[in-house]
Structure formats: structure tokens, C-alpha cells
Write a protein that holds these residues in place. Structure first.
Motif, PDB file in Angstrom:
ATOM      1  N   VAL A  83       0.838  -1.200   0.000  1.00 58.30           N
ATOM      2  CA  VAL A  83       0.000   0.000   0.000  1.00 58.30           C
ATOM      3  C   VAL A  83       0.872   1.249   0.000  1.00 58.30           C
ATOM      4  O   VAL A  83       0.604   2.216  -0.721  1.00 58.30           O
ATOM      5  CB  VAL A  83      -0.948   0.000   1.218  1.00 58.30           C
ATOM      6  N   GLN A  84       1.932   1.226   0.799  1.00 57.77           N
ATOM      7  CA  GLN A  84       2.840   2.374   0.826  1.00 57.77           C
ATOM      8  C   GLN A  84       3.539   2.538  -0.517  1.00 57.77           C
ATOM      9  O   GLN A  84       3.719   3.662  -1.003  1.00 57.77           O
ATOM     10  CB  GLN A  84       3.877   2.202   1.935  1.00 57.77           C
ATOM     11  N   LEU A  85       3.928   1.416  -1.125  1.00 54.64           N
ATOM     12  CA  LEU A  85       4.543   1.467  -2.451  1.00 54.64           C
ATOM     13  C   LEU A  85       3.627   2.189  -3.433  1.00 54.64           C
ATOM     14  O   LEU A  85       4.045   3.115  -4.137  1.00 54.64           O
ATOM     15  CB  LEU A  85       4.818   0.046  -2.946  1.00 54.64           C
ATOM     16  N   PHE A  86       2.376   1.766  -3.473  1.00 55.67           N
ATOM     17  CA  PHE A  86       1.402   2.357  -4.388  1.00 55.67           C
ATOM     18  C   PHE A  86       1.222   3.843  -4.102  1.00 55.67           C
ATOM     19  O   PHE A  86       1.249   4.681  -5.011  1.00 55.67           O
ATOM     20  CB  PHE A  86       0.065   1.622  -4.242  1.00 55.67           C
ATOM     21  N   THR A  87       1.061   4.187  -2.831  1.00 60.05           N
ATOM     22  CA  THR A  87       0.785   5.570  -2.450  1.00 60.05           C
ATOM     23  C   THR A  87       1.951   6.493  -2.778  1.00 60.05           C
ATOM     24  O   THR A  87       1.764   7.592  -3.318  1.00 60.05           O
ATOM     25  CB  THR A  87       0.457   5.641  -0.947  1.00 60.05           C
ATOM     26  N   VAL A  88       3.158   6.052  -2.461  1.00 59.21           N
ATOM     27  CA  VAL A  88       4.350   6.861  -2.738  1.00 59.21           C
ATOM     28  C   VAL A  88       4.531   7.062  -4.239  1.00 59.21           C
ATOM     29  O   VAL A  88       4.798   8.176  -4.715  1.00 59.21           O
ATOM     30  CB  VAL A  88       5.605   6.197  -2.131  1.00 59.21           C
ATOM     31  N   LEU A  89       4.360   5.988  -5.002  1.00 60.52           N
ATOM     32  CA  LEU A  89       4.594   6.083  -6.440  1.00 60.52           C
ATOM     33  C   LEU A  89       3.512   6.891  -7.147  1.00 60.52           C
ATOM     34  O   LEU A  89       3.792   7.591  -8.122  1.00 60.52           O
ATOM     35  CB  LEU A  89       4.702   4.682  -7.047  1.00 60.52           C
ATOM     36  N   VAL A  90       2.270   6.802  -6.670  1.00 66.70           N
ATOM     37  CA  VAL A  90       1.214   7.639  -7.251  1.00 66.70           C
ATOM     38  C   VAL A  90       1.558   9.112  -7.059  1.00 66.70           C
ATOM     39  O   VAL A  90       1.448   9.924  -7.988  1.00 66.70           O
ATOM     40  CB  VAL A  90      -0.155   7.328  -6.619  1.00 66.70           C
ATOM     41  N   ALA A  91       1.985   9.463  -5.845  1.00 71.54           N
ATOM     42  CA  ALA A  91       2.338  10.859  -5.569  1.00 71.54           C
ATOM     43  C   ALA A  91       3.504  11.308  -6.450  1.00 71.54           C
ATOM     44  O   ALA A  91       3.480  12.403  -7.025  1.00 71.54           O
ATOM     45  CB  ALA A  91       2.686  11.026  -4.094  1.00 71.54           C
ATOM     46  N   GLU A  92       4.519  10.466  -6.565  1.00 68.08           N
ATOM     47  CA  GLU A  92       5.669  10.803  -7.408  1.00 68.08           C
ATOM     48  C   GLU A  92       5.268  10.972  -8.869  1.00 68.08           C
ATOM     49  O   GLU A  92       5.778  11.840  -9.576  1.00 68.08           O
ATOM     50  CB  GLU A  92       6.722   9.692  -7.330  1.00 68.08           C
ATOM     51  N   SER A  93       4.347  10.129  -9.327  1.00 66.11           N
ATOM     52  CA  SER A  93       4.020  10.083 -10.752  1.00 66.11           C
ATOM     53  C   SER A  93       3.121  11.227 -11.197  1.00 66.11           C
ATOM     54  O   SER A  93       2.760  11.305 -12.374  1.00 66.11           O
ATOM     55  CB  SER A  93       3.349   8.747 -11.099  1.00 66.11           C
ATOM     56  N   LEU A  94       2.756  12.128 -10.285  1.00 65.27           N
ATOM     57  CA  LEU A  94       2.003  13.310 -10.694  1.00 65.27           C
ATOM     58  C   LEU A  94       2.818  14.161 -11.660  1.00 65.27           C
ATOM     59  O   LEU A  94       2.258  14.900 -12.473  1.00 65.27           O
ATOM     60  CB  LEU A  94       1.608  14.139  -9.463  1.00 65.27           C
TER      61      LEU A  94
END
Length: 201
Positions: free
Chosen positions: A109-120
Motif C-alpha cells: 500500500v505504501q509502495l502504491f501511495t508513494v509512487l502515485v504521488a511521485e508520478s504526478l
């Protein structure tokens, strides 16, 4: 007494095991440090390999990232499909199962959340992946919600398209709050309250 020869894994088995170790290590470092901060040398060391050894399996950090994301999506899809293929009305159960499962894998879940934020940022290597993923997710949700509305499981006075957007927003928002306050934030219970609001009377 007969001679017993110790079992030796095949090359295919050794390759599969090495790739699995790399993926697990990559999940750990990407979730902690993001794509930019994660170093291939650290991932390789955690997997018991040299950096050239890692690159033999995954030719670049971007390629490794996409493999991690694809694997996570594949597992999630399998879980949902197993429930939806059962007889009866199980759409809301499938949605709840996703959240219940996510509560057991905080690293993913943290992986997904961090990468979504980065991928903005449009230049991020996973930007297109997440744009397309959200589009696919909403389309899939719309289809499932419409079927559930027709079956009398979900209230029909709300547009499926609106519910799909709302559901993804609530799932992602709950995950962020849960990651910040895992001891006090009950993500599963909160999502269950939301699903109860959707049930047909």
C-alpha cells in the motif's frame, strides 16, 4: 542402502527464485524511498545479488518498477475475479475484500501511495501507467456497479460513473490516512460504512 542424490533446482527455477527476491526487495526500497531515491545497488544487495546480476534479470530501474507494478495489479485482479465469478451478488463483497487485503500488506500500500504521488510529474516513468490504471479501474468499477444495480445489490438512484470516481477517491484517501495513523485508523471499518450507504434498500 541406496544412494540419494540431493535435488538440484533447474535453471528455470533458480531464475524464478532470483526474480522473486529482486521484486520483493524492490517493493521494500521503492515503498521507502520512492523511484528516484531507490538505488539498484541496494536492491541487488538485499536480494543477494550484484548490481550486474540484477540487471541480467531486469535491464533498468524503470523496467524493474513496471514489473513491480504489473505484479501488484495482477494479484489484485485475481482476488477480485475470484469473488465476482461466484454465484449471487458479490460486488460489494469484492470491494470490501480489496480493502481488507490491503490492510494486511502495508508495504504494498505504501509502495502504491508513494509512487502515485511521485508520478504526478509527467516525466516520471510511471506517470502513464497510473493514468491508464485509473482509467481502467474506473471503467471496470462502472461495469461492476451497473451489474450490481441491475441485480438490486447497489442503489440505482446514483450514477455508476459518479460512484466509480467516489469509490477510487475514498479507497486512496483511506489508505493515506491509514498509513499515517495505522494504530488509530481502521480502514476496513470506515470503508464498510461507505459500502453500507450504497446498498439497495
Amino acid at each position: 542402502m541406496g544412494n540419494s542424490t540431493p535435488y538440484r533446482r533447474t535453471q528455470t527455477e533458480r531464475t524464478r527464485a532470483s526474480r522473486e527476491k529482486i521484486l520483493q526487495a524492490a517493493i521494500e526500497f521503492f515503498s521507502k524511498n520512492g523511484f528516484r531515491g531507490a538505488k539498484l545497488a541496494d536492491i541487488a544487495q538485499a536480494a543477494g545479488l550484484t548490481e550486474p546480476g540484477l540487471l541480467h534479470h531486469f535491464p533498468s530501474k524503470t523496467h524493474l518498477l513496471m514489473q513491480v507494478l504489473d505484479e501488484r495489479d495482477r494479484i489484485d485482479k485475481q482476488r477480485v475475479q475470484m469473488i465476482l465469478q461466484q454465484e449471487g451478488n458479490h460486488v460489494l463483497e469484492a470491494f470490501q475484500d480489496i480493502v481488507n487485503h490491503n490492510a494486511t500488506v502495508p508495504g504494498l500500500v505504501q509502495l502504491f501511495t508513494v509512487l502515485v504521488a511521485e508520478s504526478l510529474v509527467a516525466e516520471h516513468p510511471a506517470h502513464a501507467f497510473f493514468v491508464q490504471r485509473y482509467q481502467r479501474t474506473r471503467a471496470s468499477l462502472v461495469e461492476s456497479i451497473r451489474k450490481a444495480q441491475q441485480a438490486g445489490e447497489i442503489r440505482a438512484d446514483l450514477k455508476a460513473e459518479d460512484l466509480a470516481i467516489l469509490m477510487t477517491a475514498i479507497m486512496d484517501g483511506l489508505q493515506v490516512q491509514w498509513l499515517l495513523e495505522p494504530e488509530t485508523m481502521d480502514m476496513r471499518q470506515a470503508f464498510g460504512v461507505f459500502l453500507n450507504l450504497l446498498k439497495a434498500k
